[in-house]
Structure formats: C-alpha cells, structure tokens
Design an enzyme around this catalytic site. Structure first.
Site, PDB file in Angstrom:
ATOM      1  N   SER A 538       0.851  -1.186   0.000  1.00 35.87           N
ATOM      2  CA  SER A 538       0.000   0.000   0.000  1.00 35.87           C
ATOM      3  C   SER A 538       0.899   1.253   0.000  1.00 35.87           C
ATOM      4  CB  SER A 538      -0.945  -0.032   1.189  1.00 35.87           C
ATOM      5  OG  SER A 538      -1.973   0.920   1.047  1.00 35.87           O
ATOM      6  N   HIS A 650      -7.489  -5.477  -1.397  1.00 34.55           N
ATOM      7  CA  HIS A 650      -6.305  -4.788  -0.886  1.00 34.55           C
ATOM      8  C   HIS A 650      -5.734  -5.450   0.366  1.00 34.55           C
ATOM      9  CE1 HIS A 650      -3.745  -1.234  -0.941  1.00 34.55           C
ATOM     10  NE2 HIS A 650      -3.978  -1.006   0.342  1.00 34.55           N
TER      11      HIS A 650
END
Length: 688
Positions: A538, A650
C-alpha cells in the site's frame, strides 16, 4: 540403528550419533516458514461474564483443504481452574459472543442455513445458547440479510442489531428489470465489500426470546452503526452521517439518540468531521464519544455531551495526543480506551473529574481487544509481541494481578526459533527523531556477512513496533536481517509527527527511511551493503517504488498493492480523490504536484530488479497501478515480474485466502533469494 548405519554408511552413522547426543531442543528448533500460517490459532473478541468469573472469546483456525478460516466460540474461567472449552457447535462458523445481563444466555453470530431448501448463501444470524441448562444454540433472528453487530438491552429482554435493507429485498435476481449497476454518487464501491448495491445498514430491535424484529431506522443516503443502549433501556445511541452526503465524500458522522421503540432522532455531537464510538454514563445523562473538530488528519479527541442534546460538547480529556480507540465506559466505573504509542499499544483509563488519563498496561507489546467489568473489578484483553501471537490475559482494573488465560500456539512455538526485535533511535536528515526496529537473522554468527530487507508499513497512518509480524520472522529465518521503522506520517508519535507527511510524500518520509538504513549499517557492519532488499504494501509499496526510482542502493524490491501513478489512482480508487488533504489541493487544481509525487514519473531511473504483487479486486489501489509500474519497468529493461492474485482485494496479506496469503510470502522469498542471495536457480512458487 545398525540397519540404518548399513544404509547410510559410517559417516551417516557418526552424524546420527552426534544428533542423538545433542539436546532435544537443539534438534527440533527451526526457523518459521510461510506454511506455518496454516497451523496458527488466532484469538479475538474476548468478553467477561456479568459475574466476572469467566470470559468468552473467538478462536479462528485454518482449514487448509477447504482454503478458509473457521471460527468458534470458547469459554475459559478467569481463575484458570479449568482448561478452555468450546461452546459453539462443530461444523459452523460462529463469532461475536455476547453475554445476557443476567449471564444465563450467550448470544452469538453464526452462519447456518436456516432453510435447507434455500438457494441463497446462508446469512449470519443471532443464536442464543443457554449457559445454565446446556443444550444447542437456537436461532433468534431470521432477517433477510446478515446481522453485522448487536447488543443486549440492559434488562435482557431485547437486542438491538445492525443489518442491511434495501428496495430490492424480496425481489429475485431473475425478476429484476435490469442487472446493470447504476450510481448517482461519487462513492459507489469499497475495497472490502466491492460494488455497492442498494442496501444500507440500519438498526433493528428484536425481542428475546420471541425474535420479533422491528426496524427503527431507515434511509437510502446513509448507514447507521454502533448502537449502544442507554442504562435504562429506553434509548439507543448510534453513529450515522445524516448530512445526505455520506456517498458524496462526506466525512461527518455524528452521534445520535433514538427512542428504543423508534421515533424522532436527537443529535448529540457537534463537530464538522467524524464523531463516533458513543458510550453512556452510568446515570444515562452523558455520552462520551471520540470526535474530530478540524479535519480528518486531526487526532480524535474525547468529548462528553448531554444525552438529551442541545448543548455543546466538552473535552473529557486535556492534552490527549494519542488516537483513542475501543472506548469503554463500564457501569459504575471510569472510561477506558486503547491507543498506540511509540511502537506499543496499551490500555488507558480516564479520570473525568480531572480531565486526565493514565496508562493501565505497559511493556513492549501490543494490548488490545479488551473488555471491562467494573463491578467485578476485572478486565480481559489480548496481548501479542514480536515473538508471540495473541493470547488472552486477565487483570485488575489498575493492571495489577495480571495472568495469562490461554497458551495458544504453544506446541508450534516449541518447535521454532523466533527472533527478538531491537529498538533503534536515530535522527533524520533534518534532525527529526525517528524510531526503528531491527531483527538479526536466524542463526546469526559473528564475522559473517548477511543481507538485509527494509520493510515499510502501509498508511502512511500506521505504526510498526512490538507486534507479531509473521513475514518478518520468515525473512529472518531465511538468513536476512530485517529493518523497519516509523517515518513521519506514522501514528503513535503525536499529531505533529503524523501530519509531517502532508505535502511531503516522497520527500522527508524517504529521508527518514534512508537515514534509518544508514544508522543500521553503521551499527551493524556485518550487514552486506551490497545486498539490500526493500519491500512494502500500500503506502509502503508506494515508498518502495519511490525508493528504487531515486536510488540504486537496493539489489531487490518487492512492491505489494502499490501506488505508482497518483493521476490515475485518484479517479479509480474507492476513496475517490482521497489524497487532496495530503497535497495542496485536489488533483484538478494542482495536477503537477500529483505527478511530481508519482514514482511512475521517475521509472526511467530504476535499475533494481522488482517483483510486483497485486490483487485483481483491489479497489483501494486498483490493479492498473501495478500494471503501469510493471509495464514501465519492462519498457526500461528492468528485471521485473508481475503476479496477480485472483479474487483478492487490498487486504490480501492479512485476510486473503489462506493459500494466497502463504503464496504471497513465498513469492517474496523467491525474489529475494534470487537477487539478494544470488540464487539463479530460485524457482517461483507457481513453477511446475
């Protein structure tokens, strides 16, 4: 032994006799592997019984054959007089155990098919388990959609719950006029849940034991969450963004109160940004909550407001430079909260009269998921550290008398050697103090050179520290040193430090990290400076991309779910145009700044062999970010590979399919083995 000697020869016999003379623990200890994940036991959501004599919790294990996690509800006596025992039925996933006020019934969420003929996937419903007479849990609710959370009323005769409802409930997919997705708001998808449908979360009140359910909130422009009963059971506080712009990028949730039978709402909080986590005072006259008055980058403060509404809220705690989470205001007691501070997570207690707070727990560890019973004078909580996954502990309300109630994963810990972590204090290039953490390789020997892997956390609001990190132990087990740190932008070091990332992406955060690498190399000359790897996910993936496009010091990089191009990321992610508070304005008003901060602009500078791991259902950092980075590196002739994980979002490396989570780790090991160890024969995990 003679027969084996004949097979392996004299040298083999000598080896076997040598091993036989070695202490047992030295024979069996080994480094941890990615596959050990399949054996982990995870504990969560502990709750004390009303009499304070027992605690329930959720135990989650991995079914490797089915490639899924299975959760069950357990009970343990807080005096340790008996081993933990399972309460929920075999064959079903059960979680969220909640005691009735009299302690005679345990409610839980369980995913079972209430109708054997039903075609739809089973939904989580509330089940009631008698704790005095024994027997099986019985379904209380039969709502159209899953129950997401719930709370008992003070008299035990009702339960308030959160579930979803929408216009298409009751309409079969085959009978719907169209199957297109149709949106009129800027927010229409979310990383965890995918594309939004027409369902919104609202509150129901259910009678016990009858199960009659009444919906008491509604609306298509907001969600209602976190319901909390007033002490007299006549009102319910909850959280909702009722500006009508919840799906138009509003960040203004408020605390509301509604009569338990439904009716007119009363607004309690009074801030322009998010207010949440309501907790009632014992007399029901006040509500404590966490609120943001200035911006989403402001640390939430603790406020108290009149539960009748109409009056300005007041600060409950002065000089709070932490992020309070997990608020509790137990009946007859003082408020508690948890917060991360300098690489640790601890529990804190509030003195409302003095407007102060103080730590209840301490030590190099992460303390979280706690429950408080002021009447019994006890609290339970989970504890992990760098060498242990979570276990359940009990202590007095002042933190004294602590003892451990569970010893999960003990048999696994007996087999493996886990590395300790060392703290490293250093200063960045501009003099700001930064904290780092360092791990030596498994089997470290003086006089030998070792590679090192730099790891960068996500966020950037996040914090590394004295927590359990499976991947770090795996790196160390492979013979690599590990360095990780908390550059500016990290939480746990005060609001000023966290806000230091604003207008600074790729600038001082980069300097913070590289200063840490230099400090580690200086203090540990046995690290080979020509064998440095870097990885992160991320925001950590973003900074990994930035690092390899601004220095060639690293010989291998693995970037996970990473941002490479802010220009395209802004309009395609779930938080549409969500970075404007990190920059000097929205993309359209300052296009150049977004491009200047994008690693893709500097792809021509990259020489570091880079592995790109991305999920095909990542709505937070869309898959095109990984694709753009891969294609740019390929264009410039950089050794690079792209691996895409199907069905994942994610959160792959934390809550993805177990086999994918493990395989992700093995891809990282493959790349670092190939380019740090120089193993040209390293095989990727998908090799036949």
């Amino acid at each position: 032994m003679r027969k084996l000697c004949n097979l392996v020869g004299i040298v083999g016999c000598i080896l076997l006799w040598t091993l036989a003379a070695t202490p047992l623990h030295a024979q069996t200890k080994r480094g941890i592997t990615p596959e050990d994940y399949f054996s982990f036991q995870f504990i969560s959501d502990p709750h004390l019984s009303p009499d304070g004599e027992a605690a329930t919790y959720v135990l989650t294990t991995i079914d490797q054959k089915k490639n899924r996690r299975e959760s069950s509800v357990w009970l343990v006596r807080v005096d340790g007089s008996a081993p933990p025992r399972r309460l929920s039925a075999e064959g079903f996933t059960s979680n969220s155990p909640r005691w009735s006020p009299d302690g005679k019934t345990l409610a839980m969420l369980s995913t079972r098919n209430l109708d054997a003929a039903a075609v739809e996937t089973a939904k989580a419903q509330i089940y009631l388990l008698p704790m005095t007479s024994g027997g099986e849990a019985v379904a209380l609710t039969k709502l159209k959609n899953s129950v997401q959370s719930f709370q008992w009323s003070p008299d035990g005769g009702r339960i308030v719950l959160v579930s979803a409802s929408g216009p298409t409930d009751g309409i079969a997919a085959a009978d719907r006029k169209s199957d297109v997705r149709h949106y009129a708001h800027i927010q229409y998808k979310f990383n965890d849940t995918g594309w939004y449908d027409d369902k919104r979360r609202h509150l129901w009140v259910v009678t016990v034991p009858g199960g009659e359910a009444k919906q008491i909130t509604d609306g298509q422009d907001w969600n209602d969450t976190d319901p909390q009963w007033s002490p007299d059971g006549t009102r319910i506080a909850f959280v909702s963004d009722r500006t009508g712009k919840a799906y138009d990028d509003s960040e203004n949730t408020d605390v509301w109160v509604i009569p338990a039978i439904g009716g007119e709402l009363t607004k309690i909080s009074d801030h322009a940004f998010n207010d949440e986590s309501p907790q009632w005072s014992t007399d029901g006259k006040k509500i404590l909550f966490a609120g943001q008055a200035m911006s989403r980058h402001q640390f939430p403060k603790l406020y108290i407001a009149d539960s009748s509404g109409g009056a300005a809220s007041q600060l409950a705690v002065k000089d709070l430079d932490l992020i309070p989470t997990e608020l509790h205001w137990p009946a007859g007691g003082s408020p508690f909260f948890a917060a991360g501070v300098k690489g640790e997570t601890q529990i804190f207690r509030v003195d409302p009269a003095a407007h102060t707070f103080s730590a209840v727990t301490s030590g190099p560890r992460g303390v979280h998921a706690f429950d408080v019973n002021a009447g019994a004078g006890k609290m339970v909580y989970l504890v992990n550290d760098f060498q242990h996954l979570d276990d359940l502990y009990v202590a007095n309300l002042d933190g004294k008398g602590e003892h451990q109630l569970t010893h999960l994963n003990g048999s696994l810990w007996a087999q493996i050697e886990l590395q300790p972590v060392e703290r490293l204090q250093y200063k960045s290039s501009d003099g700001w103090p930064v904290e780092g953490f360092f791990v030596k390789p498994f089997g470290w020997q003086p006089g030998k050179k070792y590679p090192m892997v730099l790891v960068i956390h996500g966020g950037p609001e996040g914090m590394f520290g004295e927590d359990w990190y499976h991947e770090f132990q795996v790196y160390a087990a492979k013979g690599w040193a590990v360095f990780f740190c908390n550059p500016r932008g990290s939480t746990g070091y005060g609001e000023k430090f966290e806000r230091g990332e604003i207008n600074n992406w790729g600038v001082m955060d980069y300097q913070d990290v590289m200063a840490g690498v230099d400090a580690v190399l200086k203090q540990n000359p046995w690290i080979d400076p020509d064998k440095l790897g870097v990885t992160g996910g991320s925001y950590g993936g973003y900074l990994t991309n930035w690092i390899v496009s601004h220095t060639n010091r690293f010989k291998a990089a693995v970037t996970l779910r990473s941002v490479s191009n802010f220009i395209s990321d802004e309009g395609t992610r779930d938080g549409a145009y969500g970075h404007e508070e990190y920059f000097k304005g929205i993309l359209f008003d300052d296009f150049d700044q977004y491009w200047e901060a994008s690693p893709l602009k500097y792809a021509r500078n990259v020489r570091t062999p880079t592995l790109i791991l991305h999920s095909d259902m990542d709505f937070r950092v869309p898959i095109e970010q990984g694709e753009q980075w891969f294609r740019a590196l390929q264009h410039y002739g950089v050794p690079s590979e792209l691996v895409l994980f199907p069905r994942e979002n994610h959160n792959l490396t934390r809550s993805g399919e177990p086999k994918h989570l493990v395989e992700s780790l093995n891809w990282q090991l493959y790349w670092f083995d190939r380019y740090l160890n120089g193993n040209a024969n390293a095989k990727p995990p998908d090799a036949q």
